[in-house]
Design a protein around this motif. Sequence first.
Motif, PDB file in Angstrom:
ATOM      1  N   GLY A  34       0.812  -1.211   0.000  1.00  0.00           N
ATOM      2  CA  GLY A  34       0.000   0.000   0.000  1.00  0.00           C
ATOM      3  C   GLY A  34       0.843   1.257   0.000  1.00  0.00           C
ATOM      4  N   ALA A  35       1.870   1.260   0.834  1.00  0.00           N
ATOM      5  CA  ALA A  35       2.750   2.425   0.903  1.00  0.00           C
ATOM      6  C   ALA A  35       3.517   2.600  -0.399  1.00  0.00           C
ATOM      7  N   ALA A  36       3.929   1.468  -0.999  1.00  0.00           N
ATOM      8  CA  ALA A  36       4.671   1.544  -2.254  1.00  0.00           C
ATOM      9  C   ALA A  36       3.808   2.125  -3.366  1.00  0.00           C
ATOM     10  N   LEU A  37       2.548   1.707  -3.435  1.00  0.00           N
ATOM     11  CA  LEU A  37       1.641   2.229  -4.458  1.00  0.00           C
ATOM     12  C   LEU A  37       1.371   3.718  -4.260  1.00  0.00           C
ATOM     13  N   ALA A  38       1.202   4.113  -3.000  1.00  0.00           N
ATOM     14  CA  ALA A  38       0.956   5.523  -2.702  1.00  0.00           C
ATOM     15  C   ALA A  38       2.163   6.374  -3.097  1.00  0.00           C
ATOM     16  N   GLU A  39       3.356   5.877  -2.822  1.00  0.00           N
ATOM     17  CA  GLU A  39       4.564   6.612  -3.173  1.00  0.00           C
ATOM     18  C   GLU A  39       4.742   6.672  -4.685  1.00  0.00           C
ATOM     19  N   ALA A  40       4.425   5.557  -5.369  1.00  0.00           N
ATOM     20  CA  ALA A  40       4.534   5.543  -6.823  1.00  0.00           C
ATOM     21  C   ALA A  40       3.573   6.557  -7.446  1.00  0.00           C
TER      22      ALA A  40
END
Length: 234
Positions: A34-40
Amino acid sequence: MSTIEEPTAGTVPGLYPFPVPGRRIAAPARPDPGAALAEARRSAEEKAAEIVRLRWQVAEVAGDELAECAQEMAIRFAAGGRLFAFGNGGGSTDAQQVATAFLHPSHGLSLPALCLTSDVAVLTALSNDVGFDVVFARQLATLGRRGDIALGLSTSGGSFNVLRALEEAAHLGMLTIGLTGDQGGRMAGLGLLDYLFVIPSSSAHRVQEAQATVYHVLWELTQRALGVSPPDTD
């Protein structure tokens, strides 16, 4: 934490950033999806906004000059002139796209264009026998003539072989066009270019993205100056 040991065989370092033989590097921790998608998403939106801003800035600052440059290119094409494009790395890829756009358009006129990095045999022969600094200049000295067009790309403006080629092109009486970034680098200091388009960014990625817009605009405006109206490509 698990580690990965880099290979020690061989005497030549691998691709930059030149890993040190025997150095142990930590394997990256598995990120939260989730955090990776938000950062992307955040990163993509930020970069998209930056490239849009750069494109508008270039249009505002250099719009008239782009139109004038395209008109001069059209004059030379109409008189039998040819376009030579060149650059290093990503600039080489862009130079190939420049040549392809002019020579093999999906619509419009096919205009004579050549990328000077397309022939590997010529490129490696000149690099080996003469020197990489002149791989483009030597080709122009042989192939170029007054009335042709030279378009050099360098994100930093400091690629010596690109600068040497632009100097040779100017000496031959060719129309000289430079595409660079940041504040123009050494390319801006040459004082012999007919047209110089500087993308005001220190990011090589953003510079190359905006340069792609510049040379596609040059292609479209050149087609229009030659009496062809390409369809809307938005």
